[in-house]
Design a protein around this motif. Structure first.
Motif, PDB file in Angstrom:
ATOM      1  N   VAL A  67      27.744  45.177  35.736  1.00 44.66           N
ATOM      2  CA  VAL A  67      26.373  45.534  35.329  1.00 44.66           C
ATOM      3  C   VAL A  67      25.434  45.823  36.495  1.00 44.66           C
ATOM      4  CG1 VAL A  67      26.519  44.247  33.171  1.00 44.66           C
ATOM      5  CG2 VAL A  67      25.605  43.123  35.202  1.00 44.66           C
ATOM      6  N   GLY A  68      25.923  45.713  37.729  1.00 50.56           N
ATOM      7  CA  GLY A  68      25.053  45.951  38.877  1.00 50.56           C
ATOM      8  C   GLY A  68      24.530  44.637  39.426  1.00 50.56           C
ATOM      9  N   ASN A  69      23.670  44.710  40.441  1.00 47.36           N
ATOM     10  CA  ASN A  69      23.266  43.489  41.119  1.00 47.36           C
ATOM     11  C   ASN A  69      21.910  42.938  40.671  1.00 47.36           C
ATOM     12  OD1 ASN A  69      21.632  45.375  42.319  1.00 47.36           O
ATOM     13  ND2 ASN A  69      21.990  44.672  44.400  1.00 47.36           N
ATOM     14  N   ALA A  70      21.332  43.443  39.589  1.00 44.32           N
ATOM     15  CA  ALA A  70      20.078  42.898  39.082  1.00 44.32           C
ATOM     16  C   ALA A  70      20.344  41.513  38.487  1.00 44.32           C
ATOM     17  CB  ALA A  70      19.482  43.813  38.028  1.00 44.32           C
ATOM     18  N   ARG A  71      19.626  40.519  38.985  1.00 43.78           N
ATOM     19  CA  ARG A  71      19.870  39.119  38.595  1.00 43.78           C
ATOM     20  C   ARG A  71      19.737  38.917  37.089  1.00 43.78           C
ATOM     21  NH1 ARG A  71      20.439  34.898  41.841  1.00 43.78           N
ATOM     22  NH2 ARG A  71      19.570  36.001  43.602  1.00 43.78           N
ATOM     23  N   LYS A  72      18.748  39.531  36.460  1.00 47.31           N
ATOM     24  CA  LYS A  72      18.549  39.354  35.011  1.00 47.31           C
ATOM     25  C   LYS A  72      19.743  39.882  34.223  1.00 47.31           C
ATOM     26  CE  LYS A  72      13.541  39.320  34.800  1.00 47.31           C
ATOM     27  NZ  LYS A  72      12.345  39.988  34.295  1.00 47.31           N
ATOM     28  N   ARG A  73      20.259  41.050  34.627  1.00 54.17           N
ATOM     29  CA  ARG A  73      21.411  41.617  33.916  1.00 54.17           C
ATOM     30  C   ARG A  73      22.665  40.791  34.141  1.00 54.17           C
ATOM     31  NH1 ARG A  73      21.526  47.784  35.449  1.00 54.17           N
ATOM     32  NH2 ARG A  73      20.528  46.966  37.295  1.00 54.17           N
TER      33      ARG A  73
END
Length: 61
Positions: free
Chosen positions: A48-54
């Motif tokens: 999902v990528g490196n965005a903490r929320k995701r």
């Protein structure tokens, strides 16, 4: 003589919003926080990528 750079919180806030997959301490922190394994965190970041929320949403937190 150069003037010193002004320190702001902007960079820190942006950095906290991401999980650096290459930084073992960040992966361990996220694993401990979510109760999952480090490999599960790494897989979630790849997915999902490196965005903490995701990443946290993917890990079920």
């Amino acid at each position: 003589m150069a003037t010193p750079k002004k320190k702001t919180a902007r960079g820190r806030k942006q950095d906290r919003a991401q999980v650096a997959n290459g930084q073992d301490y960040e992966v361990r922190y996220e694993a401990r926080k979510t109760g999952r394994s480090a490999s599960a965190v790494k897989k979630a970041v790849k997915k999902v990528g490196n965005a903490r929320k995701r990443v946290e949403k993917r890990l079920g937190r």
